[in-house]
Design a protein around this motif. Structure first.
Motif, mmCIF file in Angstrom:
data_model
loop_
_atom_site.group_PDB
_atom_site.id
_atom_site.type_symbol
_atom_site.label_atom_id
_atom_site.label_comp_id
_atom_site.label_asym_id
_atom_site.label_seq_id
_atom_site.Cartn_x
_atom_site.Cartn_y
_atom_site.Cartn_z
ATOM 1 N N ALA A 166 0.827 -1.208 0.000
ATOM 2 C CA ALA A 166 0.000 0.000 0.000
ATOM 3 C C ALA A 166 0.858 1.254 0.000
ATOM 4 C CB ALA A 166 -0.923 0.007 1.219
ATOM 5 N N ILE A 167 0.243 2.347 -0.464
ATOM 6 C CA ILE A 167 0.829 3.679 -0.285
ATOM 7 C C ILE A 167 -0.254 4.601 0.264
ATOM 8 C CG2 ILE A 167 2.567 3.435 -2.101
ATOM 9 C CD1 ILE A 167 0.797 5.233 -3.867
ATOM 10 N N ILE A 168 0.187 5.576 1.045
ATOM 11 C CA ILE A 168 -0.700 6.627 1.557
ATOM 12 C C ILE A 168 -0.144 7.955 1.067
ATOM 13 C CG2 ILE A 168 -1.642 7.747 3.608
ATOM 14 C CD1 ILE A 168 -1.069 5.155 5.153
ATOM 15 N N VAL A 169 -0.992 8.776 0.466
ATOM 16 C CA VAL A 169 -0.569 10.095 0.004
ATOM 17 C C VAL A 169 -1.509 11.127 0.614
ATOM 18 C CG1 VAL A 169 0.042 11.522 -1.976
ATOM 19 C CG2 VAL A 169 0.122 9.018 -2.180
ATOM 20 N N ASP A 170 -0.969 11.963 1.472
ATOM 21 C CA ASP A 170 -1.784 12.952 2.186
ATOM 22 C C ASP A 170 -0.837 14.033 2.696
ATOM 23 O OD1 ASP A 170 -3.440 14.395 3.988
ATOM 24 O OD2 ASP A 170 -4.661 12.610 4.349
ATOM 25 N N ASP A 171 -1.192 15.289 2.502
ATOM 26 C CA ASP A 171 -0.313 16.376 2.955
ATOM 27 C C ASP A 171 -0.479 16.675 4.437
ATOM 28 O OD1 ASP A 171 -2.900 17.382 2.460
ATOM 29 O OD2 ASP A 171 -2.144 19.427 2.235
ATOM 30 N N GLU A 172 -1.420 15.974 5.117
ATOM 31 C CA GLU A 172 -1.595 16.143 6.553
ATOM 32 C C GLU A 172 -0.909 14.988 7.277
ATOM 33 O OE1 GLU A 172 -5.713 16.393 7.395
ATOM 34 O OE2 GLU A 172 -6.015 18.249 6.286
ATOM 35 N N GLU A 173 0.155 15.285 7.987
ATOM 36 C CA GLU A 173 0.965 14.235 8.602
ATOM 37 C C GLU A 173 0.187 13.434 9.645
ATOM 38 O OE1 GLU A 173 5.341 13.721 10.740
ATOM 39 O OE2 GLU A 173 4.651 15.670 10.054
ATOM 40 N N LEU A 174 -0.671 14.090 10.406
ATOM 41 C CA LEU A 174 -1.434 13.372 11.418
ATOM 42 C C LEU A 174 -2.394 12.370 10.785
ATOM 43 C CD1 LEU A 174 -2.270 16.211 13.991
ATOM 44 C CD2 LEU A 174 -0.589 14.376 14.207
ATOM 45 N N SER A 175 -2.973 12.738 9.660
ATOM 46 C CA SER A 175 -3.866 11.816 8.952
ATOM 47 C C SER A 175 -3.097 10.609 8.443
ATOM 48 C CB SER A 175 -4.543 12.542 7.783
ATOM 49 O OG SER A 175 -5.372 13.589 8.235
ATOM 50 N N VAL A 176 -1.881 10.856 7.952
ATOM 51 C CA VAL A 176 -1.041 9.758 7.478
ATOM 52 C C VAL A 176 -0.745 8.788 8.615
ATOM 53 C CG1 VAL A 176 1.250 9.155 6.585
ATOM 54 C CG2 VAL A 176 -0.012 11.079 5.600
ATOM 55 N N LYS A 177 -0.359 9.327 9.758
ATOM 56 C CA LYS A 177 -0.012 8.484 10.903
ATOM 57 C C LYS A 177 -1.209 7.651 11.360
ATOM 58 C CE LYS A 177 3.764 11.204 12.901
ATOM 59 N NZ LYS A 177 4.217 11.966 14.085
ATOM 60 N N ARG A 178 -2.380 8.272 11.395
ATOM 61 C CA ARG A 178 -3.576 7.561 11.848
ATOM 62 C C ARG A 178 -3.890 6.394 10.914
ATOM 63 N NH1 ARG A 178 -8.093 8.616 14.975
ATOM 64 N NH2 ARG A 178 -9.995 7.544 14.308
ATOM 65 N N LEU A 179 -3.896 6.663 9.607
ATOM 66 C CA LEU A 179 -4.220 5.608 8.655
ATOM 67 C C LEU A 179 -3.146 4.529 8.649
ATOM 68 C CD1 LEU A 179 -5.982 4.432 6.475
ATOM 69 C CD2 LEU A 179 -4.950 6.010 4.826
ATOM 70 N N SER A 185 1.605 -5.804 3.877
ATOM 71 C CA SER A 185 2.995 -6.243 4.031
ATOM 72 C C SER A 185 3.959 -5.063 3.997
ATOM 73 C CB SER A 185 3.363 -7.238 2.931
ATOM 74 O OG SER A 185 3.269 -6.635 1.648
ATOM 75 N N SER A 186 3.611 -4.036 3.237
ATOM 76 C CA SER A 186 4.446 -2.835 3.188
ATOM 77 C C SER A 186 3.548 -1.633 2.955
ATOM 78 C CB SER A 186 5.500 -2.929 2.075
ATOM 79 O OG SER A 186 4.894 -2.972 0.798
ATOM 80 N N CYS A 187 3.875 -0.542 3.626
ATOM 81 C CA CYS A 187 3.083 0.681 3.491
ATOM 82 C C CYS A 187 4.038 1.865 3.431
ATOM 83 C CB CYS A 187 2.110 0.834 4.661
ATOM 84 S SG CYS A 187 1.022 2.269 4.514
ATOM 85 N N HIS A 188 4.027 2.564 2.319
ATOM 86 C CA HIS A 188 4.901 3.713 2.137
ATOM 87 C C HIS A 188 4.052 4.980 2.149
ATOM 88 C CE1 HIS A 188 8.404 1.224 1.104
ATOM 89 N NE2 HIS A 188 7.500 0.432 0.568
ATOM 90 N N GLU A 189 4.518 5.980 2.903
ATOM 91 C CA GLU A 189 3.747 7.201 3.078
ATOM 92 C C GLU A 189 4.422 8.360 2.372
ATOM 93 O OE1 GLU A 189 5.235 6.146 6.394
ATOM 94 O OE2 GLU A 189 4.037 4.342 6.078
ATOM 95 N N PHE A 190 3.609 9.245 1.781
ATOM 96 C CA PHE A 190 4.129 10.396 1.062
ATOM 97 C C PHE A 190 3.309 11.633 1.394
ATOM 98 C CE2 PHE A 190 4.838 6.570 -1.424
ATOM 99 C CZ PHE A 190 6.201 6.635 -1.668
ATOM 100 N N LEU A 191 3.989 12.689 1.781
ATOM 101 C CA LEU A 191 3.343 13.980 1.962
ATOM 102 C C LEU A 191 3.336 14.759 0.651
ATOM 103 C CD1 LEU A 191 4.952 14.990 5.384
ATOM 104 C CD2 LEU A 191 2.738 13.900 4.986
ATOM 105 N N ASN A 192 4.195 14.360 -0.266
ATOM 106 C CA ASN A 192 4.323 15.013 -1.564
ATOM 107 C C ASN A 192 3.832 14.063 -2.657
ATOM 108 O OD1 ASN A 192 5.143 16.131 -3.996
ATOM 109 N ND2 ASN A 192 7.084 16.891 -3.184
ATOM 110 N N TYR A 248 -14.262 5.042 -0.843
ATOM 111 C CA TYR A 248 -14.216 6.460 -0.501
ATOM 112 C C TYR A 248 -14.359 6.581 1.009
ATOM 113 C CZ TYR A 248 -15.727 11.382 -0.629
ATOM 114 O OH TYR A 248 -15.838 12.736 -0.446
ATOM 115 N N LEU A 249 -13.317 7.075 1.679
ATOM 116 C CA LEU A 249 -13.298 7.135 3.146
ATOM 117 C C LEU A 249 -13.378 8.580 3.613
ATOM 118 C CD1 LEU A 249 -10.417 4.596 3.905
ATOM 119 C CD2 LEU A 249 -12.863 4.129 3.700
ATOM 120 N N LEU A 250 -14.218 8.807 4.609
ATOM 121 C CA LEU A 250 -14.314 10.129 5.214
ATOM 122 C C LEU A 250 -13.442 10.200 6.470
ATOM 123 C CD1 LEU A 250 -18.119 10.998 4.971
ATOM 124 C CD2 LEU A 250 -16.229 12.155 3.809
ATOM 125 N N LYS A 251 -12.749 11.315 6.638
ATOM 126 C CA LYS A 251 -11.956 11.536 7.841
ATOM 127 C C LYS A 251 -12.867 11.963 8.977
ATOM 128 C CE LYS A 251 -7.882 13.098 5.262
ATOM 129 N NZ LYS A 251 -6.947 14.225 5.038
#
Length: 372
Positions: A4-17, A28-35, A99-102
């Motif tokens: 998986a990858i997570i792309v979100d410019d809000e760091e707290l949202s990234v951490k939660r997900l 098995s692997s999850c890479h996060e990107f703010l950009n 489609y997920l709502l925060k």
């Protein structure tokens, strides 16, 4: 297990997900990107099963980002994540998986992953391995593997066993054919396959893993690493490189963690041809991180801290004339003129010994007024 990858410019949202996905035991692997641009570059070079994309991002709108990612890999499933429900119809018009709502909840993510499994006709995942079986793997400044709470590193059976384990950790996911071509190139195919299977058996035996569970997941075609089952300095370091932002409030914390992780070159002392380019890239990334930190400190008026980072760069790359110039300039600004002259002399000697040249005129001009 999903990649998986997570792309979100809000760091707290990234951490939660990220926490929710890790707890699901299906990733098995999850890479996060703010950009978002970094996410595009990652997908160009790495297989991804599912992407969680924030819709409202300043650089690239999530809808546009999804189109770019699907151009690279049309098998990728897209899940949009946002704080507003106004995009729902548009999201499903684009054939998004969900489609997920925060704020995102574990129950809602579980339904999304269940939908993915159903579409892909995948079985439910098996329970994660016991925490007691967790491994600690250190690849910087050598290769060391620890199991559980043990403070003494494990002893692997042979140099080839060590190399295969290091190769798998570095690659994360790799086909059996690529492993054989890299580690047993030129060997008769049947013997090479036998060697791979027996070496894999000895790795599992050493780290206390059975075929049914652990960090190594293998099938007939490929072998991959379940990142949840180990603590690896390489993985942590690469996450820092992706997440670092020069003007972030977490600047100091990130840099200290990166310095702690980067204890030395990747697999130092191991003459693995396949690791050379990766080691060079990681060192280059670390140097870039230090330089970004130094320049960020200068922007904040933290000259002494900037000087520290410049000097750390010069310890690793003594021929960086541009960094030498910056270090000398900061020393002069701090009134440490004798140190500035010594710094210049060291740089001049290194350039003469290694390249047979003198420092550039801009550096010479900088120190000319300091000499008695």
């Amino acid at each position: 297990m999903l990649r998986a990858i997570i792309v979100d410019d809000e760091e707290l949202s990234v951490k939660r997900l990220r926490r929710i996905l890790a707890a699901s035991r299906e990733i098995s692997s999850c890479h996060e990107f703010l950009n978002p641009l970094e996410a595009i570059e990652f997908v160009k070079a790495n297989p991804v099963d599912i992407a969680f994309l924030d819709i409202s991002m300043p650089e690239i709108h999530g809808m546009k980002l999804s189109a770019s990612l699907l151009e690279l890999d049309d098998s990728l499933e897209i899940v949009f994540v946002t704080g507003y429900d106004e995009y729902a119809v548009q999201a499903f018009d684009m054939s998004a998986l969900d489609y997920l709502l925060k704020p995102v909840t574990a129950e809602r993510v579980s339904r999304t992953l269940h939908k993915f499994r159903k579409i892909q006709n995948l079985p439910a995942t098996s329970p994660s391995p016991s925490p007691a079986a967790a491994l600690t793997v250190r690849l910087f400044n050598g290769l060391k593997v620890f199991r559980g709470e043990n403070t003494e590193p494990l002893k692997l059976r042979s140099p080839k066993t060590e190399e295969l384990f290091a190769y798998l950790i570095c690659k994360r996911v790799v086909s059996r054919e690529e492993i054989i071509d890299t580690l047993w190139h030129g060997l008769e195919p049947e013997k090479a396959w036998k060697n791979l299977n027996s070496t894999l058996y000895y790795i599992r035996k050493a780290i206390g893993q059975s075929k049914a569970g652990g960090c190594i997941v293998a099938d007939r075609n490929e072998i991959r690493i379940d990142e949840r089952a180990l603590d690896c300095d390489l993985y942590s370091f690469e996450r820092l490189l992706r997440q670092y932002r020069p003007l972030s409030d977490k600047n100091t914390e990130w840099i200290r963690e990166a310095e702690a992780l980067y204890a030395g070159p990747l697999l130092k002392g191991k003459a693995y041809e396949w690791a050379g380019e990766r080691a060079h890239q990681l060192e280059h990334g670390f140097l870039q991180l230090l330089e970004l930190a130094a320049r960020s400190c200068l922007e904040r008026g933290q000259s002494r801290q900037a000087l520290y980072y410049f000097n750390e760069i010069l310890k690793m790359d003594t021929l960086r004339e541009d960094i030498g110039y910056e270090a000398i300039r900061v020393l002069i600004e701090l009134g440490r003129l004798n140190e500035a002259l010594r710094q210049y002399q060291v740089l001049a000697e290194e350039l003469q010994r290694e390249l047979g040249v003198e420092p550039g005129p801009h550096i010479q001009e900088l120190v000319n007024g300091l000499r008695p």
